[in-house]
Design a protein around this motif. Structure first.
Motif: not given
Length: 60
Positions: A22-24, A49-52, A56-60
Motif C-alpha cells: 500500500d504505497p499511499q 492476516i492479508k484479508k483482515l 480494515k484499510h480499504s475504506h480510507r
C-alpha cells in the motif's frame, strides 16, 4: 515511486506466504505462511492476516 514484487517458486504446489503493498500508506509487508500445528496450511494464517488488513484499510 516504483514498486515491484518478486517471488521464487518453491518446491510445494502452493505458496503459503502473502504480501501487502500500500504505497499511499507506506506499508509493505511480507507475511510468512509457515505450516502450522497439526499440519494446517500456513496459507490460512497468512491469507487471513492479508484479508483482515485489506478490510480494515480499504475504506480510507
Amino acid at each position: 515511486m516504483q514498486i515491484k514484487t518478486v517471488f521464487t517458486i518453491g518446491d510445494r504446489d502452493i505458496n503459503e506466504d502473502a504480501i501487502v503493498v500500500d504505497p499511499q500508506q507506506n506499508i509493505f509487508a511480507v507475511i510468512d505462511g509457515a505450516t502450522g500445528l497439526g499440519g494446517l496450511p500456513g496459507s490460512l494464517a497468512s491469507g487471513l492476516i492479508k484479508k483482515l488488513w485489506k478490510k480494515k484499510h480499504s475504506h480510507r
